[in-house]
Design an enzyme around this catalytic site. Structure first.
Site, PDB file in Angstrom:
ATOM      1  N   CYS A  79      -7.019   6.403  -4.407  1.00 19.98           N
ATOM      2  CA  CYS A  79      -8.135   6.914  -5.437  1.00 19.98           C
ATOM      3  C   CYS A  79      -8.846   5.164  -6.556  1.00 19.98           C
ATOM      4  O   CYS A  79      -9.050   4.787  -6.180  1.00 19.98           O
ATOM      5  CB  CYS A  79      -8.306   8.216  -6.161  1.00 19.98           C
ATOM      6  N   HIS A 184      -7.744  10.699  -0.961  1.00 20.26           N
ATOM      7  CA  HIS A 184      -6.409  11.030  -1.291  1.00 20.26           C
ATOM      8  C   HIS A 184      -5.526  11.498  -0.176  1.00 20.26           C
ATOM      9  O   HIS A 184      -5.897  12.805   0.405  1.00 20.26           O
ATOM     10  CB  HIS A 184      -6.367  12.259  -2.124  1.00 20.26           C
ATOM     11  N   GLU A 186      -2.195  12.209  -0.018  1.00 16.89           N
ATOM     12  CA  GLU A 186      -1.238  13.279  -0.405  1.00 16.89           C
ATOM     13  C   GLU A 186      -2.019  14.610  -0.519  1.00 16.89           C
ATOM     14  O   GLU A 186      -1.360  15.681  -0.346  1.00 16.89           O
ATOM     15  CB  GLU A 186      -0.593  13.514  -1.794  1.00 16.89           C
TER      16      GLU A 186
END
Length: 202
Positions: A79, A184, A186
């Site tokens: 990001c 992202h 994650e």
């Protein structure tokens, strides 16, 4: 061991949880020696470009990242962390980045249809531009989770994948040992974890 860089601008909890879920040896650190001793580095980032690059420079970690990049160590920016890898950003002014990926970070505003919301937020699919080992566990068309108001431009030579938001948004970039993901991983479920797994094997 993977060092996740702690410089005051990262979404560290969810990223660390994701890496740990893969059973990978990791540490969250702002210590230059630990970063130098790591096998791989992840540079996360949430917030404003100017604040983040200043924190990296003031802590001395910008120099460490550049040094390790030159040694060939795999580095992944996520990001804002990806955006910091670029030459410069035009987020509220003009700011020099780490210069590890050629290109500029520019606002969506003025480049996309006015009916589209900024920030670009939500799930969007990947379109592969080039083959890469970073994609070995996923397929073209898989969806990732994005949250950003600025995007990379003039970075054709490093493009691995794009996502469409009226314009082609650089989603994954790579130059030699340097990787960046605008989304992202994650927060992108199983597919995002598989991208982190692939990075851990580079």
């Amino acid at each position: 061991m993977i060092a996740i860089v702690d410089y005051g601008c990262g979404n560290l909890f969810s990223l660390t949880s994701s890496v740990n879920a893969l059973g990978l040896d990791t540490c969250v650190t702002g210590d230059a020696d630990k970063i130098r001793n790591a096998d791989r580095i992840i540079l996360p980032g949430v917030g404003a470009f100017e604040d983040a690059i200043n924190k990296l420079r003031n802590s001395g970690l910008a120099d460490v990242l550049i040094e390790e990049a030159k040694k060939g160590k795999p580095i992944l920016g996520i990001c804002l962390g990806m955006q910091l890898l670029f030459d410069k950003s035009y987020e509220y002014g003009e700011h020099q980045g780490l210069g590890l990926i050629k290109g500029e970070i520019c606002p969506f505003n003025g480049d996309i249809d006015k009916s589209l919301k900024i920030p670009h937020m939500g799930w969007n699919k990947l379109k592969f531009v080039r083959n890469s080992s970073i994609f070995k566990y996923i397929t073209e068309g898989d969806y990732m989770y994005f949250v950003h108001s600025y995007y990379g431009k003039n970075c054709k030579e490093s493009l691995l994948a794009v996502s469409e938001y009226d314009v082609d948004v650089p989603a994954v970039v790579n130059y030699e040992n340097i990787y960046g993901m605008q989304f992202h991983p994650e927060k992108s479920g199983e597919k995002g974890l598989l991208l982190l797994k692939a990075f851990s094997e580079i």
